[in-house]
Design an enzyme around this catalytic site. Structure first.
Site, PDB file in Angstrom:
ATOM      1  N   LYS A 140       0.811  -1.226   0.000  1.00 40.33           N
ATOM      2  CA  LYS A 140       0.000   0.000   0.000  1.00 40.33           C
ATOM      3  C   LYS A 140       0.841   1.271   0.000  1.00 40.33           C
ATOM      4  O   LYS A 140       0.396   2.300  -0.501  1.00 40.33           O
ATOM      5  CB  LYS A 140      -0.966  -0.013   1.188  1.00 40.33           C
ATOM      6  CG  LYS A 140      -2.077  -1.017   0.966  1.00 40.33           C
ATOM      7  CD  LYS A 140      -3.066  -1.080   2.090  1.00 40.33           C
ATOM      8  CE  LYS A 140      -4.083  -2.167   1.749  1.00 40.33           C
ATOM      9  NZ  LYS A 140      -5.095  -2.370   2.746  1.00 40.33           N
ATOM     10  N   ASN A 162       4.160   0.556  17.401  1.00 42.44           N
ATOM     11  CA  ASN A 162       4.578  -0.356  16.332  1.00 42.44           C
ATOM     12  C   ASN A 162       5.842  -1.097  16.733  1.00 42.44           C
ATOM     13  O   ASN A 162       6.668  -0.584  17.486  1.00 42.44           O
ATOM     14  CB  ASN A 162       4.835   0.429  15.035  1.00 42.44           C
ATOM     15  CG  ASN A 162       4.945  -0.496  13.828  1.00 42.44           C
ATOM     16  OD1 ASN A 162       4.101  -1.385  13.672  1.00 42.44           O
ATOM     17  ND2 ASN A 162       5.951  -0.311  13.001  1.00 42.44           N
ATOM     18  N   LYS A 219       8.874   3.748  12.710  1.00 45.88           N
ATOM     19  CA  LYS A 219       7.703   3.863  11.817  1.00 45.88           C
ATOM     20  C   LYS A 219       6.497   4.419  12.575  1.00 45.88           C
ATOM     21  O   LYS A 219       5.680   5.135  12.022  1.00 45.88           O
ATOM     22  CB  LYS A 219       7.357   2.501  11.222  1.00 45.88           C
ATOM     23  CG  LYS A 219       8.329   2.041  10.167  1.00 45.88           C
ATOM     24  CD  LYS A 219       7.686   0.931   9.368  1.00 45.88           C
ATOM     25  CE  LYS A 219       8.698   0.125   8.604  1.00 45.88           C
ATOM     26  NZ  LYS A 219       8.152  -1.161   8.173  1.00 45.88           N
TER      27      LYS A 219
HETATM   28  P1  NAP Z   1       1.764  -3.647   5.888  1.00 49.99           P
HETATM   29  O1  NAP Z   1       1.793  -2.329   5.227  1.00 49.99           O
HETATM   30  O2  NAP Z   1       2.641  -4.744   5.382  1.00 49.99           O
HETATM   31  O3  NAP Z   1       2.078  -3.392   7.447  1.00 49.99           O
HETATM   32  C1  NAP Z   1       2.193  -4.463   8.328  1.00 49.99           C
HETATM   33  C2  NAP Z   1       2.195  -3.959   9.762  1.00 49.99           C
HETATM   34  O4  NAP Z   1       2.111  -5.105  10.599  1.00 49.99           O
HETATM   35  C3  NAP Z   1       3.467  -3.234  10.168  1.00 49.99           C
HETATM   36  O5  NAP Z   1       3.138  -2.252  11.123  1.00 49.99           O
HETATM   37  C4  NAP Z   1       4.296  -4.357  10.805  1.00 49.99           C
HETATM   38  O6  NAP Z   1       5.230  -3.908  11.742  1.00 49.99           O
HETATM   39  C5  NAP Z   1       3.219  -5.126  11.510  1.00 49.99           C
HETATM   40  N1  NAP Z   1       3.514  -6.518  11.811  1.00 49.99           N
HETATM   41  C6  NAP Z   1       3.583  -7.561  10.944  1.00 49.99           C
HETATM   42  N2  NAP Z   1       3.787  -8.717  11.602  1.00 49.99           N
HETATM   43  C7  NAP Z   1       3.856  -8.394  12.930  1.00 49.99           C
HETATM   44  C8  NAP Z   1       4.046  -9.144  14.110  1.00 49.99           C
HETATM   45  N3  NAP Z   1       4.213 -10.458  14.059  1.00 49.99           N
HETATM   46  N4  NAP Z   1       4.034  -8.493  15.292  1.00 49.99           N
HETATM   47  C9  NAP Z   1       3.865  -7.148  15.342  1.00 49.99           C
HETATM   48  N5  NAP Z   1       3.687  -6.377  14.266  1.00 49.99           N
HETATM   49  C10 NAP Z   1       3.679  -6.994  13.061  1.00 49.99           C
HETATM   50  O7  NAP Z   1       0.296  -4.282   5.899  1.00 49.99           O
HETATM   51  P2  NAP Z   1      -1.083  -3.459   5.852  1.00 49.99           P
HETATM   52  O8  NAP Z   1      -1.447  -3.204   4.449  1.00 49.99           O
HETATM   53  O9  NAP Z   1      -0.985  -2.349   6.801  1.00 49.99           O
HETATM   54  O10 NAP Z   1      -2.121  -4.569   6.398  1.00 49.99           O
HETATM   55  C11 NAP Z   1      -2.102  -4.959   7.752  1.00 49.99           C
HETATM   56  C12 NAP Z   1      -3.309  -5.827   8.087  1.00 49.99           C
HETATM   57  O11 NAP Z   1      -4.513  -5.104   7.943  1.00 49.99           O
HETATM   58  C13 NAP Z   1      -3.460  -7.060   7.191  1.00 49.99           C
HETATM   59  O12 NAP Z   1      -3.816  -8.157   7.966  1.00 49.99           O
HETATM   60  C14 NAP Z   1      -4.604  -6.700   6.275  1.00 49.99           C
HETATM   61  O13 NAP Z   1      -5.343  -7.810   5.812  1.00 49.99           O
HETATM   62  C15 NAP Z   1      -5.457  -5.858   7.200  1.00 49.99           C
HETATM   63  N6  NAP Z   1      -6.323  -4.952   6.442  1.00 49.99           N
HETATM   64  C16 NAP Z   1      -7.659  -5.167   6.503  1.00 49.99           C
HETATM   65  C17 NAP Z   1      -8.505  -4.341   5.800  1.00 49.99           C
HETATM   66  C18 NAP Z   1      -9.982  -4.555   5.873  1.00 49.99           C
HETATM   67  O14 NAP Z   1     -10.695  -4.062   4.998  1.00 49.99           O
HETATM   68  N7  NAP Z   1     -10.463  -5.234   6.882  1.00 49.99           N
HETATM   69  C19 NAP Z   1      -7.994  -3.290   5.033  1.00 49.99           C
HETATM   70  C20 NAP Z   1      -6.627  -3.091   5.011  1.00 49.99           C
HETATM   71  C21 NAP Z   1      -5.787  -3.939   5.720  1.00 49.99           C
HETATM   72  P3  NAP Z   1       6.724  -3.482  11.313  1.00 49.99           P
HETATM   73  O15 NAP Z   1       6.622  -2.077  10.783  1.00 49.99           O
HETATM   74  O16 NAP Z   1       7.506  -3.605  12.554  1.00 49.99           O
HETATM   75  O17 NAP Z   1       7.161  -4.460  10.247  1.00 49.99           O
END
Ligand code: NAP
Length: 502
Positions: A291, A376, A381
């Protein structure tokens, strides 16, 4: 058809007949005794049948010598009948197999030759040369099935196909990266797509990445896809589970649109954008982890994308790719409805995560009056996200969790921890395991698969009201539909829209 007996293959064919145009009898999957009885299969099947005896080196089960394999092929073609429907319609012969008598026998009785090349390990660099050199006569169909280990591999195959326009050919990028090559056969200029009756316990996927036959027919409406079909899709990585194809394809079907929505798993945004151009893709939903990374590829963007710093919707316009963000409104609509509020004034909120989704969430919380703490795993970040709004920030550590004491009217989990399909090892991940819920918090997790993450379960057990990300998903998808098509979402279809998985 990969069952062990001819009888079972016929049973399966009967069950899926309405979805099937041509059957491929994989003789290599049959029990040895059954292999001797293949000659009558085309007549019994009642539709055109491909005779294929795939070697183990090409991903098949045949381990005998080439002599035995050729004799079996000859057995399949023997006693050819004037009524061609009783003969095999196609014979699959690998490009390195030279048996002119077999080819002549096939041609004499109208059995077309599919000259095939398989690479189960990767995608060759010289595919256009390969395609041109494989076809030995004008009536042969060239089949190239190569493993895609990356998005670039799929692009190579797609471009090779375009370079060899005018040839009858079948092009398949095997494996997860190439899944859409099996749906968009028209766009790949590919004559057939191979699928399997994969829900039958005794059939094997004939090749990695194969799609279940009813899914290809019903979810993607494969038979309706033409060059005029508008193509949309969702990209992300690994993109193992997404509900968006079910949502959009059901809506397109209900409203009678000539459009299809497919998964585009991508390990490179640059290559994905090139593929989108080659396939004339008109709209792309962007998900984890792209994103933010997608922004440099936009030709122009909405003001919100500029401020949020995350984009989840790409729409092709005459001026190029327009980037917009539907997560933001989808999120606030969903949470406000859940709380029965019209804004977040006087609410103190913790946002866990600082990725693409968190950017949209924090933007909306600010716009609608909340005071926010961003926590975070990677602390810088959190600061980068919170600072422009003058919000508090911290790490997912003891100090950060302590700060939550003052920001716990609402707690929003936005990380991908605990999300299905990301990493099977982190399904039980709870990114705020150190925080003890008092039971008064309103808690939202953006993850929707599984319905209850470890984090949400803990909140619910403590007595909190909890909301997962499913409602947000539907809401943002409706805005996305409008962005893609320029039309209002047909709300009257909503109750009939299903959210399966691809
Ligand atoms: P992203 O840009 O890849 O960001 C991932 C985030 O998760 C970062 O803050 C990362 O931290 C953190 N993270 C990943 N694994 C972790 C762990 N094991 N422990 C702690 N923090 C962790 O992903 P995104 O696009 O933001 O999406 C994140 C989630 O939101 C996904 O599950 C997605 O399906 C969901 N989502 C849902 C909707 C909906 O319509 N319901 C819409 C959008 C997104 P770091 O910065 O430390 O790597």
């Amino acid at each position: 058809m990969t069952a062990k007996t001819l009888g079972r293959n016929l049973e399966i064919l009967e069950k899926y007949r309405k979805y099937t145009d041509i059957a491929e009898l994989r003789v290599d999957c049959l029990d040895p005794d059954e292999r001797l009885l293949i000659r009558r299969f085309p007549e019994q099947a009642g539709i055109p049948v491909i005779l294929t005896i795939r070697r183990d080196i090409d991903g098949g089960l045949f381990v005998g010598g080439e002599g035995a394999r050729i004799s079996l092929m000859a057995r399949g073609l023997a006693y050819a009948e004037a009524d061609r429907r009783r003969n095999f319609a196609y014979l699959d012969i690998e490009e390195d197999l030279n048996v002119s008598s077999l080819e002549e026998a096939a041609r004499t009785f109208g059995t077309r030759i599919i000259r095939s090349y398989h690479n189960i390990k990767g995608t060759d660099a010289d595919l256009p040369v390969k395609i041109r050199s494989m076809r030995r006569s004008g009536d042969e169909i060239v089949k190239v099935a190569v493993m895609a280990n990356s998005t670039r591999d799929v692009l190579e195959l797609l471009c090779a196909g375009k370079e060899c326009e005018g040839y009858e050919k079948i092009l398949i990028s095997m494996g997860h990266f190439g899944i859409y090559s099996r749906i968009l056969s028209e766009q790949f200029d590919s004559l057939f797509s191979y699928c399997g009756a994969l829900s039958e316990s005794d059939t094997l996927p004939a090749a990695p990445g194969q799609i279940e036959i009813r899914e290809l027919a019903n979810l993607y409406r494969f038979r309706n896809i033409t060059r005029a079909t508008k193509v949309y899709g969702v990209t992300g990585y690994p993109l193992k589970a997404t509900s968006s194809p079910s949502f959009f394809n059901t809506v397109f079907e209900l409203e009678g649109s000539n459009a299809v929505y497919v998964p585009f798993p991508a390990d490179s945004i640059t290559d994905l954008i090139d593929i989108a151009k080659e396939l004339n893709v008109e709209g792309i939903s962007v998900t984890v982890p792209y994103k933010e990374a997608i922004i440099p590829f936009l030709d122009f963007q909405s003001d919100e994308v500029g401020v949020i710093g995350a984009c989840n919707t790409l729409t092709l316009t005459p001026q190029g790719w327009l980037g917009t963000n539907t997560d933001a409104k989808g999120f606030s609509d969903s949470l406000l409805k859940f709380l029965n509020k019209s804004n977040f004034k006087r609410q103190r909120v913790t946002v866990i995560g600082a990725g693409g989704a968190a950017r949209s969430v924090v933007f909306e919380l600010h716009r609608l009056g909340a005071k926010v703490l961003v926590l975070n795993r990677t602390v810088h970040k959190a600061r980068r996200l919170a600072a422009p709004y003058k919000f508090a920030w911290g790490g997912l550590d003891e100090q950060g969790i302590e700060k939550m004491e003052k920001y716990r009217d609402i707690i929003i989990q936005t990380t991908s921890a605990g999300m299905e399909g990301i990493n099977p090892d982190n399904l039980s991940d709870d990114p705020a395991a150190m925080y003890n819920f008092c039971g008064q918090e309103e808690v939202m997790d953006l993850v929707y698969k599984p319905k209850m993450t470890a984090f949400l379960k803990r909140a619910s057990n403590a007595g909190c009201n909890v909301l997962n990300g499913f409602d947000m998903l539907i809401r943002q998808a409706r805005y996305q539909y409008t962005q893609f098509t320029g039309k209002e979402f047909p709300e009257h279809f909503l109750s009939r829209v299903q959210f399966g998985e691809f």
